[in-house]
Design an enzyme around this catalytic site. Structure first.
Site, PDB file in Angstrom:
ATOM      1  N   GLY A  22      25.578  19.644   9.810  1.00  0.00           N
ATOM      2  CA  GLY A  22      24.498  20.606   9.629  1.00  0.00           C
ATOM      3  C   GLY A  22      23.156  19.993   9.249  1.00  0.00           C
ATOM      4  N   SER A  23      22.916  18.728   9.644  1.00  0.00           N
ATOM      5  CA  SER A  23      21.620  18.145   9.269  1.00  0.00           C
ATOM      6  C   SER A  23      20.467  18.846  10.002  1.00  0.00           C
ATOM      7  CB  SER A  23      21.592  16.634   9.492  1.00  0.00           C
ATOM      8  OG  SER A  23      21.587  16.331  10.863  1.00  0.00           O
ATOM      9  N   LEU A 102      29.754  23.115  18.740  1.00  0.00           N
ATOM     10  CA  LEU A 102      30.389  22.428  19.863  1.00  0.00           C
ATOM     11  C   LEU A 102      31.252  23.313  20.753  1.00  0.00           C
ATOM     12  CD1 LEU A 102      31.152  19.029  18.101  1.00  0.00           C
ATOM     13  CD2 LEU A 102      29.168  19.697  19.488  1.00  0.00           C
ATOM     14  N   HIS A 121      20.327  18.745  21.953  1.00  0.00           N
ATOM     15  CA  HIS A 121      21.288  17.803  22.536  1.00  0.00           C
ATOM     16  C   HIS A 121      20.772  16.386  22.298  1.00  0.00           C
ATOM     17  CE1 HIS A 121      24.510  16.618  25.257  1.00  0.00           C
ATOM     18  NE2 HIS A 121      23.651  15.703  25.710  1.00  0.00           N
ATOM     19  N   GLU A 191      15.503  14.531  16.161  1.00  0.00           N
ATOM     20  CA  GLU A 191      15.999  15.902  16.368  1.00  0.00           C
ATOM     21  C   GLU A 191      15.426  16.828  15.302  1.00  0.00           C
ATOM     22  OE1 GLU A 191      20.237  16.475  16.959  1.00  0.00           O
ATOM     23  OE2 GLU A 191      20.446  14.484  17.797  1.00  0.00           O
TER      24      GLU A 191
HETATM   25  C1  GAR Z   1      23.399  16.452  16.719  1.00  0.00           C
HETATM   26  O1  GAR Z   1      23.154  15.118  17.084  1.00  0.00           O
HETATM   27  C2  GAR Z   1      23.269  17.362  17.932  1.00  0.00           C
HETATM   28  O2  GAR Z   1      22.277  16.963  18.833  1.00  0.00           O
HETATM   29  C3  GAR Z   1      24.646  17.202  18.541  1.00  0.00           C
HETATM   30  O3  GAR Z   1      25.524  17.220  17.448  1.00  0.00           O
HETATM   31  C4  GAR Z   1      24.855  16.647  16.316  1.00  0.00           C
HETATM   32  C5  GAR Z   1      24.987  17.601  15.152  1.00  0.00           C
HETATM   33  O4  GAR Z   1      24.484  17.037  13.970  1.00  0.00           O
HETATM   34  N1  GAR Z   1      24.896  18.257  19.485  1.00  0.00           N
HETATM   35  C6  GAR Z   1      25.515  18.056  20.643  1.00  0.00           C
HETATM   36  O5  GAR Z   1      25.966  16.991  20.983  1.00  0.00           O
HETATM   37  C7  GAR Z   1      25.629  19.311  21.503  1.00  0.00           C
HETATM   38  N2  GAR Z   1      25.988  18.956  22.848  1.00  0.00           N
HETATM   39  P1  GAR Z   1      24.213  17.934  12.696  1.00  0.00           P
HETATM   40  O6  GAR Z   1      25.476  18.743  12.444  1.00  0.00           O
HETATM   41  O7  GAR Z   1      23.986  16.924  11.600  1.00  0.00           O
HETATM   42  O8  GAR Z   1      23.012  18.795  12.953  1.00  0.00           O
END
Ligand code: GAR
Length: 206
Positions: A22-23, A102, A121, A191
């Site tokens: 969840g960052s 996901l 993404h 991101e």
């Molecule tokens: C992030 O890098 C996001 O781009 C990726 O999962 C990670 C979640 O990080 N998403 C995908 O790959 C979707 N296809 P987070 O939970 O720390 O936000």
């Protein structure tokens, strides 16, 4: 004399959907708290995984949270999408923000929120997108192909995985000694900045 008071624009009501750390959720919350993302509020955080650290964090921040377990939905013979739509309706959600969520949506959610679902993404789409390309798998593939650059993309969600309209991208160089972890970390930093920036620009248009 008659006076008119300008009507304040209502905040866009966001549901942020997560499956992990969840960052990105934290970055969006931080951007709202610090006035970088205006006219928006997180009215619900949903996770499909009980282990999602971001869900616990959201709860400690006083955000409304919902855990929708696909396994429990199956057991109760209700569809995950129906339970999700109920929760979104109950919280009068305008926009679904996928932040490391996901699960691939079925048509009923895509139809109910057409043009109002965004995703982030961890690559420069269309490169390294599609089914099975998520999280560390993306960075592994980028490193295996010795790419000079990678990055991240915020895009609209449609029935074709990772193929909706691109709303914004940020480029990140791949460094000679990068590992999946170091690269993922540098992409994540971009991101966090990009998601809030794109939402600030895009939300008023919908
Ligand atoms: C992030 O890098 C996001 O781009 C990726 O999962 C990670 C979640 O990080 N998403 C995908 O790959 C979707 N296809 P987070 O939970 O720390 O936000």
């Amino acid at each position: 004399m008659m006076t008119t008071t300008p009507t304040a624009l209502a905040n866009k009501r966001l549901a942020v959907l997560i499956s992990g750390g969840g960052s990105n959720l934290k970055a969006i919350h931080h951007a709202i708290e610090n006035g970088l993302l205006t006219d928006a509020e997180i009215v619900l955080v949903v996770s499909d995984k009980p282990t999602a650290k971001g869900l616990e964090w959201a709860f400690t921040q006083g955000l409304k949270t919902a855990l929708i377990s696909p396994a429990l939905c199956k057991e109760a013979e209700v569809s995950f999408e129906a339970v999700l739509l109920d929760a979104l309706l109950e919280h009068q959600v305008d926009v679904i923000v996928l932040a490391g969520f996901l699960r691939i949506f079925k048509a009923e959610v895509l139809t109910a929120f057409a043009g109002k679902i965004v995703n982030i993404h961890p690559s420069l789409l269309p490169a390294y997108g599609g089914k099975g390309m998520y999280g560390a798998f993306v960075h592994e593939a980028v490193l295996a192909n010795q790419e000079a650059h990678t990055g991240c993309t915020v895009h609209l969600v449609t029935a074709d995985v990772d193929e909706g309209e691109v709303l914004g991208q940020a480029k990140v160089p791949v460094l000679p000694n990068d590992t999946v972890e170091t690269l993922a970390q540098r992409v994540l930093e971009q991101e966090h900045r990009l998601y809030a920036e794109v939402l600030q620009r895009w939300l008023p248009t919908i």
